[in-house]
Each structure stands twice: as C-alpha cells, then as structure tokens.
Design an enzyme around this catalytic site. Sequence first.
Site, PDB file in Angstrom:
ATOM      1  CE  LYS A  44       1.708   3.909 -10.310  1.00 24.29           C
ATOM      2  NZ  LYS A  44       3.499   5.486 -10.409  1.00 24.29           N
ATOM      3  CG  PHE A 116      -5.249  11.394 -10.164  1.00 30.50           C
ATOM      4  CD1 PHE A 116      -5.637  11.215  -9.333  1.00 30.50           C
ATOM      5  CD2 PHE A 116      -3.824  11.895 -10.076  1.00 30.50           C
ATOM      6  CE1 PHE A 116      -4.847  11.731  -7.857  1.00 30.50           C
ATOM      7  CE2 PHE A 116      -2.980  11.604  -9.236  1.00 30.50           C
ATOM      8  CZ  PHE A 116      -3.651  11.650  -8.226  1.00 30.50           C
ATOM      9  NE  ARG A 186      -0.196   1.385   0.281  1.00 27.60           N
ATOM     10  CZ  ARG A 186       0.242   1.621  -0.506  1.00 27.60           C
ATOM     11  NH1 ARG A 186       0.243   1.570  -2.438  1.00 27.60           N
ATOM     12  NH2 ARG A 186       0.808   2.374  -0.056  1.00 27.60           N
ATOM     13  CE  LYS A 192       1.357  -0.836  -6.868  1.00 29.73           C
ATOM     14  NZ  LYS A 192       3.041   0.799  -5.977  1.00 29.73           N
TER      15      LYS A 192
END
Length: 290
Positions: A44, A116, A186, A192
């Site tokens: 991340k 990404f 989302r 994460k």
Amino acid sequence: MLAALGLLAFGGAEAAAPNNTPALMLANVYRPSIDLGAYWLSEKYDGVRGFWDGRRLLTRGGTEIQAPAWFTQDWPDEPMDGELWAGRGRFEETVSTVRQQTPDDAAWRRIRFMVFDLPAHAGVFNERFQAYRLLVQGMGQPWVMAVPQERVASHEALGHRLDQMVRSGGEGLMLHRGDSLYRAVRSDDLLKVKTHEDAEAQVLGAVPGQGKYAGAMGALLVQSPDGRRFRIGSGFSDALRKQPPQVGTWVTYRYRGLHDSGLPRFATFLRIRSDADLSAPVKTQPTGLR
C-alpha cells in the site's frame, strides 16, 4: 453559527468538486474471515492516488494534476489507476509536489507513478494485472512502474508480511481479489491491511485552545460521511494548530475501535487528505456536539 458554538472558522468552505471526478475502485478493511487464497497481495503506497483518463492525470477528486509535460508524454489512451509516490516516508513531499500549479521539475524527478489497475479493461483482475504489466513495460519510462503482485499462503504469513512492511517504513498492504471486475464501488474486491484503523471526516470548525494552546486551535470539530460529529484533539503540529485546515476540508484520522454510540475512540489527526482542495463544501453548520 460557529462563533456561537465557540468555534473558530479559518477560511471559507472549499469549492465543490469538479464534475470530472473519476469513478474509482475503493477498498474495505481486511478481516481474517476472508478467503485469502482468492487474493493478490501488494504494497500500500503512501502517496497521492492518480488516475490517467487517457488524456489527463487527475486526483481522485477530479482535479487535473499539473505534472511536467515530459512526465505524461507518450502515455497511452488506456486509462490507468495508480499512486503518485516519492518513496516510503515521503508522503508530505509527494503531496507538496503534486499540488503545485507550476510544476517543480526537480521534485517531479523523484515521483513515480505506480500503476496497479486498468479501469477500462473488461477482464478480471487476474487478467488486468498481466495487462498493466505489459502496458507499463511497453511504455519504457522508468518513472512509470507496474505494482508487483504476489500470493500469500496464510493469514499468519500475511501478518508477518505486514510487520516486515511497517518495519521497513511502508504504510501497509493491499489485497485485490483475482476474479473481480473493476467496479467503481467500495467492496471486498479490494482490501487494505494496516496496523491501525483510519477514516476520513470533514472539518466543520476549530475549537479554541486553552493553556499552552491558548490563541491557537485546541481541537477540530469534524463530521463523518454518515453525519456523526466529534472532535479530534491530538496529532497536530504546532504549525497546524496556528493555521488549522479550512472549513470543508477533508482530513484523515486514526482511531482505536468505536464507542457504543458509533463514534471513534481516541481519534488522532493523521493528515489533510491529499485532494482536500477538491472537497465539497459543508452543507449544514452544526447545532451542537453529539
């Protein structure tokens, strides 16, 4: 209204976000109950989200980033989702560079665009991952890099990998479900993995400080996206206490779980969101604290 509550208003509400805000895939928070074998693992990156729409480089809020012409020269028409990143522990440097309306060429030489995903690609991530690697390879620009993806064998191994990342100065990890399409929502398709919880809130005003903070900000009064209002009183530098974020700005804060009321426990300021200048204005002023 803010004055009546004993709040200091620093600056006016920000302008509304542009209507060209990109539709981006957003992450949920990792849970040990997920099927880890379905996911790819990557770092991340602690930078500024960047979206190349085929013509322009945009922040996640839709503002065009004023990068030097050479930075995006000969980039493909294919939209690319990635992170503008100057390296571990250099978040503030990245934000400062990206926000400048007149680009600092020397500063941009230290920025990398970490690709990404490919939002317009019709395949699942297993296919998009291979496609963006080939695309970046064909570009042949050292400041554009394909984010490596790897598998992780177990949740225990994921924990060790996270510890290693944090000790090395990284922010955390990302998990991307291999069979997922690029959807601008989302969801658990993207997760994460971090050592702490964080969230975002919009600034409503500044509470005057007392004692050593007399004449400066004591705390920020903020509102979460679901309308809950609370104060953030720690984590600020002296400079931020003297010049707090403007009303309407979005900030990121850390916390340790939630109270029964749903409010965050031990909320601590982390940073102004990197695209805070794009934040929508506060629609209503507070009538009191919950």
